[in-house]
Design a protein around this motif. Structure first.
Motif, PDB file in Angstrom:
ATOM      1  N   GLU A 114      35.433 -32.226  32.839  1.00 44.19           N
ATOM      2  CA  GLU A 114      36.391 -31.118  32.980  1.00 44.19           C
ATOM      3  C   GLU A 114      35.705 -29.753  32.890  1.00 44.19           C
ATOM      4  O   GLU A 114      36.293 -28.748  33.241  1.00 44.19           O
TER       5      GLU A 114
ATOM      6  N   GLU B 287      48.540  -2.570  19.190  1.00 50.92           N
ATOM      7  CA  GLU B 287      49.654  -3.059  18.381  1.00 50.92           C
ATOM      8  C   GLU B 287      49.484  -2.679  16.917  1.00 50.92           C
ATOM      9  O   GLU B 287      50.448  -2.636  16.154  1.00 50.92           O
TER      10      GLU B 287
ATOM     11  N   GLU C 102      35.247 -24.802  45.814  1.00 54.79           N
ATOM     12  CA  GLU C 102      35.523 -24.094  44.567  1.00 54.79           C
ATOM     13  C   GLU C 102      34.354 -23.230  44.128  1.00 54.79           C
ATOM     14  O   GLU C 102      34.522 -22.263  43.390  1.00 54.79           O
TER      15      GLU C 102
ATOM     16  N   ASN D 251      37.356 -17.639  25.466  1.00 60.59           N
ATOM     17  CA  ASN D 251      38.172 -16.415  25.475  1.00 60.59           C
ATOM     18  C   ASN D 251      39.070 -16.312  24.254  1.00 60.59           C
ATOM     19  O   ASN D 251      40.218 -15.908  24.341  1.00 60.59           O
TER      20      ASN D 251
ATOM     21  N   LYS E  65      32.075 -27.797  37.675  1.00 62.84           N
ATOM     22  CA  LYS E  65      32.633 -27.762  39.032  1.00 62.84           C
ATOM     23  C   LYS E  65      31.497 -27.855  40.020  1.00 62.84           C
ATOM     24  O   LYS E  65      30.487 -27.168  39.860  1.00 62.84           O
TER      25      LYS E  65
ATOM     26  N   ARG F 203      36.138 -19.568  29.837  1.00 64.78           N
ATOM     27  CA  ARG F 203      36.943 -20.374  28.900  1.00 64.78           C
ATOM     28  C   ARG F 203      36.610 -20.094  27.438  1.00 64.78           C
ATOM     29  O   ARG F 203      37.251 -20.631  26.548  1.00 64.78           O
TER      30      ARG F 203
END
Lengths: 266, 321, 461
Positions: free
Chosen positions: C12, C120, C20, C91, C15, C89
């Motif tokens: 996973e 905030e 892609e 992140n 790639k 990823r």
């Protein structure tokens, strides 16, 4: 030609914070600004005044910090600014607000040929006050005005944008227009305008000076009551297609679209 | 009596009647529909959605809406029937006539309701998004009558409710003076209207540039749908305000809502979250839109739309040939 | 090789489908040839980054680190037969420390996200590049990104207090920490910020936050004459007693590009250029005093008008024009070359005047815009309609050479905030002494003895 523009102060923020306990908006530390839709109404009035001579009066109802917003209106070309401010007015709904504004216009004898309101405010978003006020003043109203075509001493011709058509209407003066953004693109204030605004006098009136009974307005005089405020819960179970699954996701969407387009699903 | 008010017989009329029937049953009230129009055509259709009474105010002047004649007529009919609750669609018609009526009767009006209920005493509980759509507020009008609300079209389900004894009453219309004068009417360009489309392809800034919006129109025409837009896209003038979905735009409830390159600000969600199936396409896996979506594709929105056009287009060619 | 990566990281996280891979073959730099990598891997932890680098170092496989791919110097464009390490990823926000006013993040976090979290809490992340909505903090650190607020707050390096880095050998090291000052040895944090992914892969970043200013005003100031406008910038900076957060410049061609993109006209469209000033203050009163003072000074310095925006809507209206220039260039004039030269502020007028002169001499179109407050102009040459690709390439090369010569004469530098990358490496020796370059090469060898990390970038061939 004299113009009356109604303006409202709204919080100058994109992202409102909600108090998680009371469910009300956190207004602390927030600056206020002119309701963006009203600035289009003001621009229309100011640009017409510059062409036809006359004056632009802005009228607002709100807490004392609305003065800043009215100063901005002066910086943008308004000639006279009136604020209706009184603790008794707090919590007024659209009916009570319209009533107070109508009384102020009558009592202060504000003369105008054309009253111009923005379509709605960005905070309340009801879009009712302009029409309610015009009804109380018995003015002819054209709403959803997208363009002003002609204005003479006796009448105004406007384009109105509704769901299925553009219509052209002619109304006798004095009249009330509730306008959309497209009527005029607001200008930016200039240094000279800002300086004029700094020294300008903002006229401030309370319920007594406009001869209105404190019981008639504010929370007490408002027919509507907010009885509950709650958070919206939005949650769906999203099936995520990422990376190597993307094409599978696209195929699934193609299937769904075909089913709906061709009417096979329920 | 609950009175539903409209100047045409359309989806919003059926939606409002369907909801009002439930309210009327719960509060043991009569339900009437007031049609103010220039034609009686299709009026029988209204009967399928449960009114006890259909009041017709028909006059050629009611061809296009203008406040003066509609207001004076509605006032007379209100005086005659004394409705306790009045509902109208939040269209340019309802949002102009209802405030004028509320002012005339010195009563309250709640705009843009997305939920309605009624208690045993006949108080209408009017719920609407407040504070920029961040919360919902429920509003009542305890001591004033009628209680008035406009309702977002597309919010309520249409439910058939046949009654055998629907009463039709035609009101006589007189002295229809109007201070305003209609000069001309120019119909807006056709194409599926957002409010009626079964499939909506909505675009956001994730499409990167104005030229890329074209692919959404291609897809929409392939699926007989309409193109919607986020506020950012309208603010950037990629599309006109007519396309805007959300709190300051339109509320839509299509069968499929495709949010392409829209991150999903609460204001936008307020206008589309009741869609049946929501497809979100966004490069950012953590975009809030995925929280309200049924299907999420994490990829470039322009590319995915192009793929959809290609696949659906191919299929059209095959069936055509 | 791909099999080994899959064994290392799981299927996973790898790639290798050519379709892609296309997305990872380029960044947003115009005019640089794309190069498809062998594979892209998506590590999710420091340990995985370490595993990848150790493996690559042993096998001598070139590694190209990548953030969000918004770079403007082709720094993330793969070399031949390389593996791209995408940090998208990684992140996570590791820690938000309100009391110490720091935030610790992984490199794949989008910079705008950090801004949102800071705001905030009434704080501000001041290393805020124009691309903050789409660029990642890791990329900002690698390029030492600048932006529109550098005059007051400095570039990204001013806000990085500490780093966790994986070296090309796979070793994991940390530099700096949460303290604002630190002279315990050499400043390796600063060495890494702006190293363009050639020394190591950053896996954690400790950023400094500052209090968010309470009131802001933006001034839009049109001028009839470009030199008048540029001359008043150093005067404002040295004489007004106020340090604006931003001073931006856009010439007529730039604002026309923005207007076309937004389909909206700018005030005084006839002006030869517009300056934008942003002022920050602690109260509305002091802000008003400051913008009136500054505005009057600008009127004396031949401004055609001074527009003042102090509400959010009005401020956004002005900034929209500035930010739409680059979007307009990409949308309408895809064949272009956006430069990033930087000179001492007072030398700006000469640089800009020369840019027009160069464009004229080589029959190119040019637009000039950028951060004049810090002397950084994005001179952008556009291919005129009808010019052949060959002529464009040759003319552009000559024009760039001229531009850089003048930049050197004006005591300036090759790139202020976009980096050298692939795009500018052949011009490096115009700006650096031989010894300087030699020292840099030694440093590179010290960290990356086998030259596996982002090879072929920065250093001239």
């Amino acid at each position: 030609m004299n113009f009356l523009v109604l303006v409202k102060q709204v919080p100058d923020t994109e992202k409102v914070k909600i108090d998680p306990i009371s469910g009300t908006m956190v207004r602390e530390g927030l600056d206020v600004t002119m309701n963006p839709l009203d600035s289009h109404a003001l621009e229309l009035a100011v640009s017409l005044k510059e062409k036809l001579n006359g004056s632009v009066t802005v009228l607002s109802m709100g807490p004392m910090n609305t003065i800043d917003v009215l100063r901005d209106a002066i910086a943008l070309g308004a000639d006279r600014a009136i604020l209706l401010s009184d603790s008794a007015l707090a919590g007024s709904d659209t009916w009570a607000t319209s009533l107070a504004l109508a009384k102020a216009i009558e009592k202060l004898n504000i003369a105008f040929d054309l009253m111009i309101c923005g379509e709605k405010s960005t905070d309340g978003e009801t879009g009712q006050v302009g029409i309610e006020l015009a009804t109380l003043l018995d003015l002819p109203v054209v709403s959803y005005v997208s363009e002003l075509i002609d204005l003479t001493e006796n009448f105004v011709v406007v384009k109105r944008s509704v769901e299925d058509a553009h219509e052209v209407w002619k109304a006798p003066l004095p009249a009330c227009l509730c306008v959309l953004k497209s009527v005029a693109e607001p200008r930016l204030p200039t240094l000279a305008g800002k300086k004029t605004a700094m020294d300008a006098k903002i006229e401030i009136y309370d319920t007594e000076s406009i001869g209105i009974n404190r019981e008639e307005v504010g929370l007490k005089g408002s027919p509507t009551r907010v009885v509950k405020v709650f958070n919206t819960k939005i949650a769906r179970n999203c099936r995520i297609y990422a990376d190597k699954d993307i094409l599978e996701g696209i195929e699934r969407v193609v299937g769904l679209i075909k089913a709906v387009r061709d009417g096979e699903v329920g | 009596m609950i009175l539903v008010l409209n100047n045409k017989i359309d989806r919003s009329s059926f939606e409002l009647l369907s909801k009002a029937r439930k309210l009327a049953d719960k509060a043991s009230m009569k339900l009437a529909f007031l049609l103010m129009s220039n034609s009686k055509k299709d009026v029988q259709q209204l009967a399928r959605f449960g009114p006890d009474m259909i009041v017709l105010a028909v006059h050629e002047k009611f061809n296009r809406f203008s406040l003066d004649p509609f207001l004076s007529t509605a006032k007379k009919i209100f005086a005659k029937y004394s409705p306790s609750i009045v509902l109208a669609p939040a269209t340019t018609f309802g949002r102009t006539l209802m405030p004028a009526l509320a002012a005339s009767f010195r009563t309250g009006l709640t705009a843009d309701c997305t939920e309605l209920d009624v208690d045993e005493k006949g108080n209408l509980l009017q719920t609407r998004p407040a504070i920029g759509g961040n919360v919902m507020a429920t509003i009542v009008t305890p001591t004033h009558r009628p209680q008035m609300a406009t309702v977002r079209p597309g919010v309520f389900e249409i439910v058939e409710h046949r009654k055998d004894d629907v009463q039709f009453i035609e009101e006589r219309i007189e002295d229809l003076s109007d201070r305003c004068q209609l000069i001309s009417v120019e119909p807006k360009q056709a194409g599926a209207r957002l409010e009626d489309a079964k499939i909506i392809v909505s675009v956001g800034k994730g499409l990167r540039k104005k030229e890329n919006v074209e692919v959404a129109f291609k897809l929409a025409s392939l699926v007989k749908g309409a193109v919607g837009a986020s506020r950012a896209v309208v603010d950037a003038r990629w599309l006109s305000h007519d396309h805007q979905v959300g709190l300051s735009g339109k509320t839509v409830k299509p069968r499929i809502y495709i949010a392409a390159g829209i991150s999903g600000a609460v204001q936008h969600l307020a206008g589309m979250q009741t869609s049946e199936i929501i497809v979100a396409i966004n490069k950012d896996r953590y975009a809030p839109i995925f929280k309200v979506a049924d299907i999420g594709i994490v990829a470039d929105a322009y590319w995915v739309l192009s793929e959809l056009v290609q696949r659906l287009g191919r299929e059209n060619d095959e069936s055509g040939g | 090789m791909v099999d080994e990566l899959i064994r290392l990281l799981g299927v996973e996280n790898v790639k290798f489908d050519p379709e892609e891979l296309e997305k990872y073959s380029h960044d947003e730099t115009s005019g640089v040839e794309a190069q498809i990598p062998l594979a892209v891997v998506f590590p999710t932890s420091t340990e995985q980054v370490s595993m990848i680098l150790r493996w690559a170092n042993e096998r001598r496989v070139p590694i190209v680190p990548r953030g969000a791919g918004t770079g403007l110097s082709a720094g993330a464009v793969p070399t031949k037969d390389s593996i791209v390490v995408s940090l998208e990823r990684m992140n996570r926000i590791v820690e938000f420390d309100e009391e110490n006013m720091t935030i610790t993040v992984e490199p794949g976090v989008i910079t705008g996200e950090i801004q949102k979290i800071a705001e905030e809490h009434g704080l501000f992340y001041a290393g805020d590049p124009a691309s903050s909505e789409s660029s990642s903090i890791g990329g900002n650190v690698a390029e030492n990104a600048g932006g529109v607020k550098v005059i007051k707050y400095g570039p990204t390096s001013f806000h990085v207090l500490g780093l966790e880095v994986v070296l090309p050998t796979g070793e994991i090291v940390t530099f700096g920490g949460k303290t604002l000052k630190n002279v315990t040895g050499y400043d390796l944090v600063r060495l890494f910020v702006g190293s363009e992914g050639t020394l190591g892969i950053v896996t954690k970043i400790i950023l400094r936050l500052v209090p968010k200013s309470k009131c802001t005003a933006v001034l839009l100031v049109p001028f009839r004459d470009i030199e008048d406008a540029l001359l008043c910038v150093p005067k404002v900076l040295s004489q007004s007693g106020v340090l604006p957060a931003s001073i931006e410049f856009m010439d007529k061609a730039s604002s026309e590009m923005a207007s076309r993109f937004l389909n909206e006209s700018i005030p005084n469209p006839e002006a030869e250029c517009h300056l934008i000033f942003e002022l920050e203050s602690t109260s509305k009163q002091s802000l008003t005093r400051e913008y009136i003072e500054l505005g009057e000074k600008l009127m004396q310095m031949k401004a055609l008008e001074v527009y003042i925006a102090d509400s959010r809507t009005q401020r956004m209206k002005i900034w929209r024009f500035r930010k739409a220039i680059a979007e307009g260039i990409i949308a309408f004039r895809p064949t272009h070359c956006m430069e990033d030269v930087v000179v001492p502020t007072a030398n700006m007028p000469k640089l800009v005047v020369s840019a027009y002169d160069i464009a004229r001499r080589f029959d190119l179109e040019v637009l000039n815009f950028g951060h004049v407050g810090d002397g950084n102009v994005h001179v952008t040459f556009l291919k005129p309609d009808g010019m052949s690709d060959d002529v464009w390439k040759r003319s552009l090369e000559k024009a760039l050479e001229e531009l850089y010569k003048i930049t050197v004469q004006l005591e300036g530098n090759l790139t202020g905030e976009h980096g050298v990358g692939l795009k500018r490496k052949k011009y490096l020796s115009m700006f650096l002494q031989e010894k300087e370059l030699a020292l840099m090469r030694s440093i590179k060898r010290l960290f990356d003895p086998n030259n596996i990390l982002n090879p072929g970038k920065i250093f001239p061939d």
